[in-house]
Write an enzyme that holds these catalytic residues in place. Structure first.
Site, short mmCIF file in Angstrom:
data_model
loop_
_atom_site.label_atom_id
_atom_site.label_comp_id
_atom_site.label_asym_id
_atom_site.label_seq_id
_atom_site.Cartn_x
_atom_site.Cartn_y
_atom_site.Cartn_z
N TYR A 34 71.26 -114.71 -30.26
CA TYR A 34 70.56 -113.46 -30.49
C TYR A 34 71.53 -112.30 -30.53
O TYR A 34 72.71 -112.44 -30.18
CB TYR A 34 69.49 -113.22 -29.42
CG TYR A 34 70.02 -112.83 -28.06
CD1 TYR A 34 70.65 -113.76 -27.24
CD2 TYR A 34 69.91 -111.52 -27.58
CE1 TYR A 34 71.14 -113.40 -25.99
CE2 TYR A 34 70.40 -111.16 -26.33
CZ TYR A 34 71.01 -112.10 -25.54
OH TYR A 34 71.51 -111.75 -24.31
N ARG A 53 79.64 -110.78 -34.58
CA ARG A 53 79.44 -111.64 -33.40
C ARG A 53 78.34 -112.66 -33.67
O ARG A 53 78.42 -113.81 -33.23
CB ARG A 53 79.12 -110.79 -32.18
CG ARG A 53 79.05 -111.61 -30.90
CD ARG A 53 78.94 -110.77 -29.65
NE ARG A 53 77.71 -109.99 -29.63
CZ ARG A 53 77.42 -109.04 -28.73
NH1 ARG A 53 78.30 -108.74 -27.79
NH2 ARG A 53 76.29 -108.38 -28.77
N ARG A 102 60.48 -132.20 -31.20
CA ARG A 102 61.48 -132.10 -30.13
C ARG A 102 62.39 -133.34 -30.10
O ARG A 102 61.92 -134.47 -30.05
CB ARG A 102 60.78 -131.96 -28.78
CG ARG A 102 61.74 -131.74 -27.63
CD ARG A 102 61.01 -131.61 -26.30
NE ARG A 102 61.92 -131.28 -25.23
CZ ARG A 102 62.68 -132.17 -24.58
NH1 ARG A 102 62.61 -133.45 -24.92
NH2 ARG A 102 63.49 -131.78 -23.62
N HIS A 104 66.78 -133.85 -28.88
CA HIS A 104 68.01 -133.11 -28.56
C HIS A 104 68.97 -133.02 -29.75
O HIS A 104 69.61 -132.00 -29.96
CB HIS A 104 68.74 -133.76 -27.37
CG HIS A 104 68.07 -133.51 -26.05
ND1 HIS A 104 66.82 -133.98 -25.76
CD2 HIS A 104 68.48 -132.82 -24.96
CE1 HIS A 104 66.48 -133.61 -24.54
NE2 HIS A 104 67.47 -132.89 -24.03
N LYS A 146 76.53 -115.82 -27.61
CA LYS A 146 75.33 -115.08 -27.18
C LYS A 146 74.12 -115.97 -27.39
O LYS A 146 73.32 -115.78 -28.32
CB LYS A 146 75.23 -113.77 -27.97
CG LYS A 146 74.43 -112.69 -27.24
CD LYS A 146 74.69 -111.33 -27.85
CE LYS A 146 73.68 -110.29 -27.43
NZ LYS A 146 73.60 -110.01 -26.01
N LEU A 202 80.88 -112.56 -22.25
CA LEU A 202 80.47 -112.25 -23.62
C LEU A 202 81.38 -111.13 -24.14
O LEU A 202 81.61 -110.14 -23.43
CB LEU A 202 79.02 -111.76 -23.63
CG LEU A 202 78.51 -111.52 -25.06
CD1 LEU A 202 78.10 -112.84 -25.69
CD2 LEU A 202 77.36 -110.54 -25.09
N1 PLP Z 1 77.45 -109.57 -21.18
C1 PLP Z 1 76.27 -110.20 -21.27
C2 PLP Z 1 76.07 -111.48 -20.52
C3 PLP Z 1 75.24 -109.67 -22.07
O1 PLP Z 1 74.06 -110.32 -22.19
C4 PLP Z 1 75.46 -108.45 -22.77
C5 PLP Z 1 74.42 -107.85 -23.61
O2 PLP Z 1 73.37 -108.35 -23.81
C6 PLP Z 1 76.70 -107.81 -22.62
C7 PLP Z 1 77.68 -108.41 -21.84
C8 PLP Z 1 76.98 -106.52 -23.31
O3 PLP Z 1 77.23 -106.74 -24.68
P1 PLP Z 1 76.98 -105.59 -25.74
O4 PLP Z 1 77.85 -104.43 -25.33
O5 PLP Z 1 77.42 -106.18 -27.04
O6 PLP Z 1 75.54 -105.25 -25.70
#
Ligand code: PLP
Length: 284
Positions: A34, A53, A102, A104, A146, A202
Site C-alpha cells: 500500500y 516505492r 485461498r 498460499h 510496505k 520502511l
Molecule cells: N515506517 C512505517 C512502519 C510506516 O508505516 C510509515 C508510514 O506509513 C513510515 C515509516 C513513514 O513513511 P512515509 O514518510 O513514507 O509516510
C-alpha cells in the site's frame, strides 16, 4: 462528489457502499502493498516518490502489476476529483496479488487488484509534540516493503493509544528501528541522525525529504542506527510520516525527552511545511 470516495478495480462510489471480492488475497494473507499521502488543492504530495516505492514493493513481493505509472496517477486523480472539497485529503491505495481461491502459492493468470480511497484529513499541528511509548520490535524482517501485514504495528499503536500516547517507538534489543507507522530521527550536537534504510525500517518518504532539507540548511546528516539510551538523551527526537509530517517528541514512557535544540527542529518543521505547501499549490 462524495465525502469518502472508494474505488476497487475501476469501480468508484461512496466508500461506505463499496464492496471488495471475497477472493482478494489481502483478506487471507495481507498479500499486497500500500501507499498513502496527503492531498491539498487536489494535488497529491510527493506522488512520484510514493509511486517509486510502490513499484519497488511490488517488485520485492513479485506482484505482476502491469499498470503504467501515468495510468496509476490518472486512476488516483479520478478518486481525488470525486471527493467533496476539503483543505486536505488523505489518499490511500493498495495493490494485492488479486482474486482467487485461498491457496498460499501465487495464483496463475490472475490480475492484481487496485483499491483506492480518499477521505477528508486534518493535519496535526506541528506545535503539539508527540508522546511515545517504547516497545520491542517484534515485526518480521521485510520492514523495507510496505506490505499489508500490519498486525504488530496495529498492536503497538493500540498500546500507545491506551497509554494516552501518539506513537510507539520500536527497538530490536537496544537498537531503535522506527515507530509503528512513522520513522524516527534524532538531533544531537547539531547533527541529524537516523537509522539506515535496511530491511529493519520502511524507507519513509518524509524521512527522505527531512534529510534533504537538513542538508540544504547546513545540518549534517548521519545515517547510522542509534540506541534507546541515545534516543532518551537526544537534544531532539523527530517522528516523520506522510500523514503528520515532522513531529517533535516530548516524552517516551512518560520520561521527558528532547527540548534542547528548539531552533533546529523548528527550522526543519517550517522548511517541511513550506515544501508541502509549495508542492501542493497549482501553478498557472
Ligand atoms: N515506517 C512505517 C512502519 C510506516 O508505516 C510509515 C508510514 O506509513 C513510515 C515509516 C513513514 O513513511 P512515509 O514518510 O513514507 O509516510
Amino acid at each position: 462528489m462524495w465525502k469518502n470516495v472508494g474505488y476497487y478495480n475501476g469501480e468508484m462510489g461512496p466508500l461506505e457502499e463499496m464492496k471488495v471480492s471475497m477472493g482478494d488475497r489481502a483478506l487471507y494473507f495481507g498479500d499486497g502493498i500500500y501507499e498513502a499521502t496527503c492531498v491539498a488543492n487536489r494535488i497529491p504530495f510527493a506522488i512520484d516518490d510514493h509511486l517509486d516505492r510502490m513499484y519497488n514493493s511490488l517488485r520485492l513481493l513479485e506482484i505482476p502489476f502491469k499498470m503504467e505509472r501515468e495510468q496509476v496517477k490518472a486512476e488516483l486523480q479520478k478518486v481525488i476529483d470525486a471527493a467533496e472539497d476539503n483543505p486536505v485529503h488523505f489518499l490511500y491505495w493498495q495493490i494485492t496479488r488479486g482474486n482467487s481461491m485461498r491457496n498460499h502459492v501465487f495464483p496463475q493468470g490472475v490480475e492484481p487488484s487496485l483499491m483506492i480511497f480518499v477521505k477528508p484529513h486534518t493535519m496535526k499541528s506541528m506545535d503539539v509534540p508527540y508522546k511515545l511509548i517504547s516497545l520491542e520490535d517484534n515485526r518480521f524482517k521485510l520492514c523495507n516493503i510496505k506490505t499489508l501485514n500490519l498486525i504488530p504495528s496495529v498492536l503497538a499503536n493500540q498500546r500507545a493509544a491506551e497509554a494516552g500516547c501518539d506513537e510507539a517507538v520500536l527497538h530490536r534489543g537496544s537498537r531503535v528501528t522506527e515507530c509503528a507507522h512513522s520513522n524516527i530521527s534524532i538531533l544531537k550536537d547539531g547533527v541529524l541522525r537516523t537509522a539506515p534504510t535496511d530491511e529493519l525500517i520502511l524507507p519513509g518518504i518524509t524521512r527522505k525529504h527531512l534529510l534533504a532539507l537538513a542538508r540544504e540548511h547546513g545540518i549534517p546528516v548521519v545515517e547510522e542506527p542509534f540506541s534507546m539510551v541515545e534516543l532518551m538523551n537526544a537534544d531532539e527526537a523527530i517522528v516523520t510520516s506522510s500523514s503528520a509530517l515532522c513531529m517533535r517528541v516530548e516524552s517516551i514512557d512518560r520520561i521527558p525527552v528532547g527540548g534542547k535544540d528548539p531552533r533546529r527542529i523548528k527550522l526543519l518543521q517550517d522548511a517541511y511545511l513550506e515544501k508541502f505547501r509549495r508542492e501542493t499549490t497549482s501553478v498557472g
